[in-house]
Design a protein around this motif. Structure first.
Motif, mmCIF file in Angstrom:
data_model
loop_
_atom_site.group_PDB
_atom_site.id
_atom_site.type_symbol
_atom_site.label_atom_id
_atom_site.label_comp_id
_atom_site.label_asym_id
_atom_site.label_seq_id
_atom_site.Cartn_x
_atom_site.Cartn_y
_atom_site.Cartn_z
ATOM 1 N N ILE A 189 2.081 -1.815 12.859
ATOM 2 C CA ILE A 189 2.078 -1.632 11.427
ATOM 3 C C ILE A 189 2.101 -3.096 10.796
ATOM 4 C CG2 ILE A 189 3.140 -0.533 9.433
ATOM 5 C CD1 ILE A 189 2.192 1.521 11.371
ATOM 6 N N ALA A 206 6.850 -2.572 6.669
ATOM 7 C CA ALA A 206 6.269 -1.780 8.104
ATOM 8 C C ALA A 206 7.148 -0.898 8.610
ATOM 9 C CB ALA A 206 5.781 -3.116 8.881
ATOM 10 N N GLN A 209 7.074 2.433 6.971
ATOM 11 C CA GLN A 209 6.060 3.222 7.430
ATOM 12 C C GLN A 209 6.199 3.525 8.850
ATOM 13 O OE1 GLN A 209 2.512 4.153 5.779
ATOM 14 N NE2 GLN A 209 3.409 5.213 7.432
ATOM 15 N N LEU A 210 6.395 2.668 9.773
ATOM 16 C CA LEU A 210 6.890 3.204 11.005
ATOM 17 C C LEU A 210 7.813 4.392 11.086
ATOM 18 C CD1 LEU A 210 6.059 2.633 14.001
ATOM 19 C CD2 LEU A 210 8.113 0.969 13.837
ATOM 20 N N LYS A 213 5.992 7.497 10.660
ATOM 21 C CA LYS A 213 4.975 7.888 11.854
ATOM 22 C C LYS A 213 5.714 8.310 13.183
ATOM 23 C CE LYS A 213 1.213 7.295 9.536
ATOM 24 N NZ LYS A 213 0.648 8.289 8.910
ATOM 25 N N CYS A 272 -2.679 8.519 12.443
ATOM 26 C CA CYS A 272 -2.674 6.988 12.158
ATOM 27 C C CYS A 272 -3.860 6.483 11.330
ATOM 28 C CB CYS A 272 -2.819 6.387 13.531
ATOM 29 S SG CYS A 272 -1.452 6.438 14.579
ATOM 30 N N SER A 275 -1.636 6.286 5.547
ATOM 31 C CA SER A 275 -0.190 5.810 5.560
ATOM 32 C C SER A 275 0.536 6.459 4.077
ATOM 33 C CB SER A 275 -0.374 4.178 5.096
ATOM 34 O OG SER A 275 -1.237 3.932 3.847
ATOM 35 N N THR A 280 0.029 -0.984 3.598
ATOM 36 C CA THR A 280 0.247 -1.099 4.810
ATOM 37 C C THR A 280 -0.720 -0.885 5.724
ATOM 38 O OG1 THR A 280 1.434 1.077 5.295
ATOM 39 C CG2 THR A 280 2.592 -0.736 4.659
ATOM 40 N N LYS A 281 -1.044 -1.438 6.527
ATOM 41 C CA LYS A 281 -2.101 -1.197 7.797
ATOM 42 C C LYS A 281 -1.595 -0.703 8.944
ATOM 43 C CE LYS A 281 -5.231 -4.734 5.742
ATOM 44 N NZ LYS A 281 -5.712 -5.986 6.070
ATOM 45 N N ILE A 282 -2.344 0.224 9.475
ATOM 46 C CA ILE A 282 -1.898 1.023 10.817
ATOM 47 C C ILE A 282 -3.140 0.760 12.070
ATOM 48 C CG2 ILE A 282 -1.257 3.262 11.884
ATOM 49 C CD1 ILE A 282 -0.506 4.128 8.963
#
Length: 381
Positions: A189, A206, A209-210, A213, A272, A275, A280-282
């Motif tokens: 992330i 991040a 966000q993690l 997930k 994935c 988000s 954020t980028k995954i």
């Protein structure tokens, strides 16, 4: 063959001591190659030809069969590496206490290397030509997922009737007829850092966000169907007063059936693809690297033969399933009748309490030799 093995038990234990007292962790190439050279010499003395597959990072792999062999029907798999780093032997070398032997790799799987070599010797000594019906693959990176050896295993196994895999028997002596498939993934992330006290609104966490997930990933587990998704390692952030701009998770996935791999992979990609924390980028990296070993019709038929052989030599054999991985998964996925756990009996592998039940060394070597003989006779009729 039994009398030959009984007479040579002390010799087998001396070889075992020599093997155990060589550090051969997967990432210690010099040590693994020392094991390989020792075994290569031993098999060449028995008339075997050895094809060495040289490796840069890991130990060299060995593919062997007798010089008079013609398209053997049986492939035998055994690995030369252990999980223990260089220097472990100096801390706790081979030792015997009562009916048990201890030391790094003693059961996983240096005792199996001794059993395989002496099974071949017993066949030769007994005048049985079944040793010409085997192709042996000794690889050097099994403990790290057979990263470089899988392709060689699958190539050498193609077209064989039987696969005998020399992982140790379970503590109760059971053989292994099923293993769960395995996948390893890394979830990455990328967020945006900011001071959590001065301007937190500019950050994109991040770690937050993690967290979303991780919950979604764990919800994929279905224990009744043999599917398990485990986030075992997480890391991220730089300080408590900084909105984290990076976080990672290591994911272990287990499946019971080959068809489940595609289903789990689709769900991973779906999770994935979006988000919950904007900005954020995954990124998901990894793969399913071991198919499951399923207890299918061919494996059941091979197990019955082995149990019959065991009964004739006075050994009672049960079978079991396990969640751990091995190279048996590769041959099983190719549709080859595969039985694992054909090494001697022991336990506590991968720990400082790893042990071999010494009486099982001769017993399981005799069992292996007799299995090779019976499978060869079966197709000579």
């Amino acid at each position: 063959m039994e009398s030959f093995l009984i007479q040579h038990e002390s010799e087998m234990l001396l070889l075992l001591e020599e093997l155990v007292n060589i550090d051969s962790g997967s990432h210690y190439k010099d040590g693994v190659d020392r094991i390989g050279r020792l075994l290569e010499t031993s098999y060449k003395e028995l008339g075997f030809e050895v094809n060495k597959i040289e490796q840069e990072e890991f130990g060299d792999h060995l593919i062997m069969q007798h010089k008079d062999a013609v398209d053997p029907e049986i492939i035998i798999l055994a690995h030369m590496d252990t999980v223990f780093p260089e220097g472990t032997v100096a801390e706790r070398p081979f030792r015997i206490e009562g009916n048990r032997a201890f030391g790094p790799g003693v059961i996983d799987m240096k005792a199996s290397q001794v059993a395989l070599l002496y099974a071949v010797k017993a066949l030769i000594e007994n005048g049985c030509t079944a040793y010409k019906n085997i192709r042996i693959v000794l690889n050097s990176d099994e403990e790290v997922g057979s990263l470089t050896s899988r392709s060689f295993i699958e190539k050498e196994a193609a077209g064989r009737k039987y696969a005998l895999v020399m992982e140790p028997a379970r503590k109760d002596g059971s053989l292994v007829t099923a293993r769960r498939g395995k996948g390893n993934y890394t979830l990455i992330i990328e967020g945006r850092a900011a001071h959590s006290g001065i301007e937190p609104e500019k950050g994109r966490s991040a770690i937050e966000q993690l967290a979303y997930k991780i919950i979604q990933l764990h919800e994929l587990s279905d224990h009744e169907k043999g599917i398990n998704v485990n986030v075992g390692v997480i890391e991220g952030g730089s300080s408590a007063n900084t909105v984290s701009d990076h976080a990672e998770a290591q994911i272990d996935i287990r499946i019971a059936e080959l068809e489940q791999a595609e289903l789990v992979e689709e769900k991973l990609e779906e999770i994935c693809s979006s988000s919950e924390v904007s900005g954020t980028k995954i990124l998901l990296e990894g793969e399913m690297n071991r198919p499951p070993m399923e207890k299918n019709r061919k494996t059941r038929a091979l197990l019955r033969i082995i149990q019959d052989v065991a009964g004739e030599i006075g050994v009672e054999i049960e079978d079991t399933a396990t969640g751990g991985g091995s190279d048996a998964s590769f041959t099983s996925a190719l549709g080859i009748a595969t039985i694992d756990g054909l090494g001697p009996v022991g336990g506590n592998a991968h720990s400082d309490k790893e042990y071999l039940e010494i009486p099982s060394l001769v017993e399981r070597t005799l069992l292996l030799a007799t299995i090779i003989q019976r499978l060869t006779e079966k197709h000579q009729k």
